[in-house]
Design a protein around this motif. Structure first.
Motif, mmCIF file in Angstrom:
data_model
loop_
_atom_site.group_PDB
_atom_site.id
_atom_site.type_symbol
_atom_site.label_atom_id
_atom_site.label_comp_id
_atom_site.label_asym_id
_atom_site.label_seq_id
_atom_site.Cartn_x
_atom_site.Cartn_y
_atom_site.Cartn_z
ATOM 1 N N GLY A 43 13.930 38.714 -20.381
ATOM 2 C CA GLY A 43 15.244 38.268 -20.856
ATOM 3 C C GLY A 43 16.206 39.385 -21.213
ATOM 4 O O GLY A 43 17.124 39.183 -22.006
ATOM 5 N N LEU A 44 16.014 40.574 -20.624
ATOM 6 C CA LEU A 44 16.875 41.703 -20.994
ATOM 7 C C LEU A 44 17.719 42.207 -19.824
ATOM 8 O O LEU A 44 18.111 43.380 -19.786
ATOM 9 N N GLU A 45 18.026 41.299 -18.908
ATOM 10 C CA GLU A 45 18.797 41.671 -17.732
ATOM 11 C C GLU A 45 20.094 42.389 -18.104
ATOM 12 O O GLU A 45 20.478 43.369 -17.480
ATOM 13 N N ALA A 46 20.743 41.902 -19.185
ATOM 14 C CA ALA A 46 22.049 42.440 -19.555
ATOM 15 C C ALA A 46 21.962 43.708 -20.403
ATOM 16 O O ALA A 46 22.982 44.304 -20.734
ATOM 17 N N ARG A 47 20.743 44.112 -20.780
ATOM 18 C CA ARG A 47 20.617 45.222 -21.713
ATOM 19 C C ARG A 47 19.934 46.461 -21.131
ATOM 20 O O ARG A 47 19.562 47.378 -21.857
ATOM 21 N N MET A 48 19.806 46.497 -19.820
ATOM 22 C CA MET A 48 19.011 47.553 -19.173
ATOM 23 C C MET A 48 19.522 48.954 -19.435
ATOM 24 O O MET A 48 18.744 49.901 -19.486
ATOM 25 N N LYS A 49 20.833 49.071 -19.598
ATOM 26 C CA LYS A 49 21.414 50.412 -19.760
ATOM 27 C C LYS A 49 21.520 50.819 -21.224
ATOM 28 O O LYS A 49 22.037 51.887 -21.546
ATOM 29 N N ASN A 50 21.057 49.963 -22.117
ATOM 30 C CA ASN A 50 21.108 50.288 -23.550
ATOM 31 C C ASN A 50 19.955 51.195 -23.962
ATOM 32 O O ASN A 50 18.842 51.058 -23.473
ATOM 33 N N PHE A 51 20.251 52.081 -24.894
ATOM 34 C CA PHE A 51 19.220 52.943 -25.471
ATOM 35 C C PHE A 51 18.519 52.181 -26.603
ATOM 36 O O PHE A 51 19.107 51.252 -27.169
ATOM 37 N N PRO A 52 17.293 52.586 -26.966
ATOM 38 C CA PRO A 52 16.580 51.883 -28.026
ATOM 39 C C PRO A 52 17.414 51.677 -29.289
ATOM 40 O O PRO A 52 17.403 50.593 -29.887
ATOM 41 N N SER A 53 18.188 52.710 -29.683
ATOM 42 C CA SER A 53 18.973 52.582 -30.919
ATOM 43 C C SER A 53 20.066 51.526 -30.803
ATOM 44 O O SER A 53 20.652 51.121 -31.802
ATOM 45 N N GLN A 54 20.357 51.087 -29.576
ATOM 46 C CA GLN A 54 21.382 50.053 -29.386
ATOM 47 C C GLN A 54 20.768 48.664 -29.235
ATOM 48 O O GLN A 54 21.459 47.699 -28.929
ATOM 49 N N LEU A 55 19.451 48.589 -29.434
ATOM 50 C CA LEU A 55 18.747 47.305 -29.277
ATOM 51 C C LEU A 55 18.138 46.884 -30.610
ATOM 52 O O LEU A 55 17.746 47.735 -31.412
ATOM 53 N N SER A 56 18.034 45.573 -30.805
ATOM 54 C CA SER A 56 17.361 45.074 -32.021
ATOM 55 C C SER A 56 15.863 45.337 -31.892
ATOM 56 O O SER A 56 15.359 45.643 -30.804
ATOM 57 N N GLY A 57 15.153 45.206 -32.995
ATOM 58 C CA GLY A 57 13.698 45.391 -32.961
ATOM 59 C C GLY A 57 13.020 44.452 -31.961
ATOM 60 O O GLY A 57 12.121 44.847 -31.228
ATOM 61 N N GLY A 58 13.489 43.215 -31.934
ATOM 62 C CA GLY A 58 12.907 42.229 -31.010
ATOM 63 C C GLY A 58 13.138 42.631 -29.560
ATOM 64 O O GLY A 58 12.258 42.490 -28.707
ATOM 65 N N GLU A 59 14.357 43.152 -29.294
ATOM 66 C CA GLU A 59 14.664 43.597 -27.929
ATOM 67 C C GLU A 59 13.840 44.820 -27.557
ATOM 68 O O GLU A 59 13.325 44.926 -26.439
ATOM 69 N N GLN A 60 13.687 45.736 -28.510
ATOM 70 C CA GLN A 60 12.869 46.926 -28.231
ATOM 71 C C GLN A 60 11.428 46.533 -27.933
ATOM 72 O O GLN A 60 10.790 47.087 -27.036
ATOM 73 N N GLN A 61 10.925 45.561 -28.682
ATOM 74 C CA GLN A 61 9.547 45.138 -28.427
ATOM 75 C C GLN A 61 9.445 44.468 -27.063
ATOM 76 O O GLN A 61 8.443 44.622 -26.367
#
Ligand code: ADP
Ligand code: MG
Length: 247
Positions: free
Chosen positions: A127-145
């Motif tokens: 479910g992270l199609e839209a977040r591929m170019k984000n760095f870990p610091s730009q993602l929530s904990g749930g997204e990072q996991q």
């Protein structure tokens, strides 16, 4: 023979003069496609068990077979191969590389296995199609996991081990990680999950194991174990957690 056979495993850590019995007589089986949950108090030996099964730690006594192969008898080269190709691991703290974006973190699978799944595809699957170019610091904990889960999936493992995957997350982010795991289970992935999320254990896993003081106290079909624990220690543990959840 089951897909995973963990037979009378013991693990003793020698700390100077002191011997720590982290595991003793731990026995269980996992069938292909099962989602098995391990619950139990801190210090019960849950992480030690996962690390032995994941080829990261050695055992002192007993035997571990995965798909008929004796992990406990592998030499270093075989173990490296096993860790890289055959199993995935998801940890409490996602262990992403901070200066690589989500896509690049998953592409690291290219370095450890020959034919990984395309990083973009597995990120889409979680479910992270839209977040591929984000760095870990730009993602929530749930997204990072979820990136960490995608990274584990990319190597096409035969089984994935999860060690408290939602323990570092805020409650509202726990659900999105658990639902990705539920979907993987529905797709037939074999998984062994250490968690304190009893609702997930009861409703999603095929089998629940209760560990205490270095051993598997009891295990069984999850619905059965929760409705009717056989051992007093299991009952007491489930009561404590359930009580805590109500408060
Ligand atoms: P859990 O994950 O259920 O909390 P662990 O498997 O981490 O439990 O630990 C089980 C026991 O083994 C604990 O007493 C812990 O202190 C000990 N232990 C774990 N790893 C090591 C190690 N590398 N060296 C010494 N003792 C360890
Ligand atoms: Mg642990």
């Amino acid at each position: 023979m089951a897909f995973v056979e963990f037979e009378n495993v013991g693990k003793t850590y020698q700390m100077g003069e002191v011997k720590i019995n982290a595991l003793h007589d731990a026995t269980f089986q996992i069938e292909k496609g099962e989602l098995v949950v391990i619950v139990g108090p801190s210090g019960a030996g849950k992480t030690t068990l996962l690390n032995i099964l994941g080829g990261m730690d050695s055992l002192t006594t007993g035997k571990v077979l995965l798909d008929g192969r004796d992990i406990s008898g592998m030499d270093r080269r075989e173990l490296t191969q096993y860790r890289r190709m055959d199993v995935g691991f998801v940890f409490q703290f996602y262990n992403l590389i901070g200066n690589l974006n989500a896509l690049e973190n998953v592409e690291l699978a290219n370095q450890i296995c020959k034919h990984p799944l395309p990083a973009a595809q597995v990120l889409k699957d979680v479910g992270l199609e839209a977040r591929m170019k984000n760095f870990p610091s730009q993602l929530s904990g749930g997204e990072q996991q979820r990136v960490a889960i995608a990274r584990a999936l990319a190597t096409k493992p035969e089984i994935i081990y999860f060690d408290e995957p939602t323990s570092a997350l805020d409650p509202e982010l726990t659900g999105e990680v658990l639902s990705v795991m539920r979907r993987l289970a529905e797709e037939g992935m074999t998984m062994l999950v250490v968690t304190h999320e009893l609702g997930f254990a009861r409703n999603v896993s095929t089998k629940t194991m209760f560990m205490d003081k270095g051993t598997v106290v009891e295990s069984g079909p999850s619905a059965e174990l929760f409705a009717n624990p056989k051992e007093e220690r299991t009952r007491a543990f489930l009561n404590t957690i359930t009580q805590h959840e109500k408060e």
